[in-house]
Design a protein around this motif. Structure first.
Motif, mmCIF file in Angstrom:
data_model
loop_
_atom_site.group_PDB
_atom_site.id
_atom_site.type_symbol
_atom_site.label_atom_id
_atom_site.label_comp_id
_atom_site.label_asym_id
_atom_site.label_seq_id
_atom_site.Cartn_x
_atom_site.Cartn_y
_atom_site.Cartn_z
ATOM 1 N N TYR A 107 0.834 -1.195 0.000
ATOM 2 C CA TYR A 107 0.000 0.000 0.000
ATOM 3 C C TYR A 107 0.869 1.246 0.000
ATOM 4 N N LYS A 108 0.422 2.243 -0.740
ATOM 5 C CA LYS A 108 1.128 3.524 -0.812
ATOM 6 C C LYS A 108 0.531 4.488 0.195
ATOM 7 N N LYS A 109 1.381 5.383 0.627
ATOM 8 C CA LYS A 109 0.895 6.493 1.447
ATOM 9 C C LYS A 109 1.591 7.761 0.978
ATOM 10 N N TYR A 110 0.889 8.860 1.080
ATOM 11 C CA TYR A 110 1.430 10.161 0.701
ATOM 12 C C TYR A 110 1.659 11.039 1.927
ATOM 13 N N LYS A 111 1.286 10.529 3.082
ATOM 14 C CA LYS A 111 1.448 11.220 4.362
ATOM 15 C C LYS A 111 2.184 10.275 5.307
ATOM 16 N N PRO A 112 2.736 10.768 6.401
ATOM 17 C CA PRO A 112 3.474 9.895 7.322
ATOM 18 C C PRO A 112 2.648 8.737 7.902
ATOM 19 N N ASP A 113 1.365 8.947 8.135
ATOM 20 C CA ASP A 113 0.485 7.940 8.725
ATOM 21 C C ASP A 113 -0.015 6.972 7.654
ATOM 22 N N ALA A 114 0.345 5.689 7.776
ATOM 23 C CA ALA A 114 -0.112 4.677 6.806
ATOM 24 C C ALA A 114 -1.634 4.561 6.788
ATOM 25 N N PHE A 115 -2.275 4.893 7.906
ATOM 26 C CA PHE A 115 -3.724 4.803 7.973
ATOM 27 C C PHE A 115 -4.414 5.958 7.257
ATOM 28 N N SER A 116 -3.646 6.852 6.654
ATOM 29 C CA SER A 116 -4.225 7.871 5.781
ATOM 30 C C SER A 116 -4.681 7.239 4.467
ATOM 31 N N ASN A 117 -4.254 6.001 4.197
ATOM 32 C CA ASN A 117 -4.706 5.251 3.021
ATOM 33 C C ASN A 117 -5.980 4.502 3.415
ATOM 34 N N SER A 118 -7.118 4.992 2.961
ATOM 35 C CA SER A 118 -8.405 4.409 3.353
ATOM 36 C C SER A 118 -8.564 2.975 2.854
ATOM 37 N N ASN A 119 -7.913 2.627 1.745
ATOM 38 C CA ASN A 119 -7.982 1.242 1.252
ATOM 39 C C ASN A 119 -7.338 0.279 2.241
ATOM 40 N N LEU A 120 -6.207 0.666 2.815
ATOM 41 C CA LEU A 120 -5.544 -0.166 3.820
ATOM 42 C C LEU A 120 -6.452 -0.350 5.029
ATOM 43 N N VAL A 121 -7.031 0.720 5.505
ATOM 44 C CA VAL A 121 -7.924 0.653 6.669
ATOM 45 C C VAL A 121 -9.078 -0.308 6.383
ATOM 46 N N GLN A 122 -9.669 -0.185 5.214
ATOM 47 C CA GLN A 122 -10.805 -1.033 4.847
ATOM 48 C C GLN A 122 -10.411 -2.503 4.798
ATOM 49 N N VAL A 123 -9.268 -2.805 4.188
ATOM 50 C CA VAL A 123 -8.810 -4.196 4.089
ATOM 51 C C VAL A 123 -8.559 -4.784 5.475
ATOM 52 N N LEU A 124 -7.915 -4.029 6.345
ATOM 53 C CA LEU A 124 -7.638 -4.516 7.695
ATOM 54 C C LEU A 124 -8.938 -4.789 8.455
ATOM 55 N N HIS A 125 -9.903 -3.902 8.311
ATOM 56 C CA HIS A 125 -11.197 -4.126 8.964
ATOM 57 C C HIS A 125 -11.909 -5.330 8.347
ATOM 58 N N ASP A 126 -11.870 -5.448 7.018
ATOM 59 C CA ASP A 126 -12.502 -6.589 6.338
ATOM 60 C C ASP A 126 -11.881 -7.917 6.772
ATOM 61 N N GLN A 127 -10.574 -7.900 7.025
ATOM 62 C CA GLN A 127 -9.856 -9.103 7.464
ATOM 63 C C GLN A 127 -10.062 -9.372 8.955
ATOM 64 N N LYS A 128 -10.791 -8.471 9.620
ATOM 65 C CA LYS A 128 -11.057 -8.577 11.061
ATOM 66 C C LYS A 128 -9.769 -8.524 11.894
#
Length: 167
Positions: free
Chosen positions: A87-108
C-alpha cells in the motif's frame, strides 16, 4: 484476535544500498530484523507500506525524493516480500490510506505490529493513526530504526499514554 504486521517505508531511498545520505540507519541489521519478523507471520497478514510522492511542482523542491514508480520508492530487494499486500501512502500515517484501513477491517484484524523506519516519524505517526482507527498497536522497537533518538523517547512516551505497546 487477529494480528497483522505493517512494514513501514523499507524502501531503497531509506534503507537500500544506495540510500539517500539523509538516512543514517544500520540498514543491514535492520533488514535482518524486519525479515525475522516477517517470517513469523502468515504471508496474508504481512502488509508493506511505501511512502511515495506525487510528481508535482511543490515536491520538486523536497530534499529527498521518492516519486511514485521510481526506483527510490521501491521496496528494498533484500527484504522478504511474502505477500502482494503493498500500500502507498502520501502522508506519514499509513492509515491515511483508506484502502488499507478497509482491508484490515474486512480481514477482522484487531492487533497490529509495526516495524520499519522511522521511529520518530512515519512509524510513530502510523501508530497514532492506528490507535485512532481502533486498532491495538504494538511497536517492535527491535525492528524499528530512527535517526532522532532524542525525539523518539518523547514520542514513545506520548504513544504509551494513548495506548500503544512497545516490545
Amino acid at each position: 484476535m487477529k494480528k497483522a504486521l505493517l512494514v513501514i517505508d523499507m524502501q531503497n531511498i531509506c534503507v537500500g544500498q544506495k540510500h539517500d545520505k539523509h538516512f543514517t540507519y544500520n540498514n543491514k541489521e535492520l533488514i535482518e530484523k524486519v525479515n525475522k519478523r516477517i517470517s513469523e507471520y502468515e504471508p496474508e497478514y504481512v502488509y508493506y507500506i511505501k511512502n511515495v510522492m506525487k510528481h508535482n511542482l511543490l515536491n520538486m523542491f523536497a530534499p529527498v525524493k521518492a516519486y511514485d514508480g521510481s526506483k527510490a520508492a521501491q521496496l528494498v530487494s533484500e527484504m522478504n516480500l511474502v505477500s502482494k499486500n503493498v500500500y502507498k501512502k502520501y502522508k506519514p500515517d499509513a492509515f491515511s490510506n483508506s484502502n488499507l484501513v478497509q482491508v484490515l477491517h474486512d480481514q477482522k484484524i484487531t492487533n497490529i505490529e509495526l516495524v520499519g523506519v522511522d521511529g520518530s516519524g512515519c512509524v510513530a505517526q502510523t501508530a497514532f493513526g492506528g490507535l485512532k482507527q481502533g486498532f491495538k498497536i504494538c511497536v517492535n522497537t527491535n525492528a524499528v530504526a530512527t535517526m532522532y533518538e532524542e525525539k523518539v523517547f518523547k514520542i514513545n512516551k506520548k504513544l504509551t499514554n494513548v495506548g500503544a505497546i512497545f516490545i
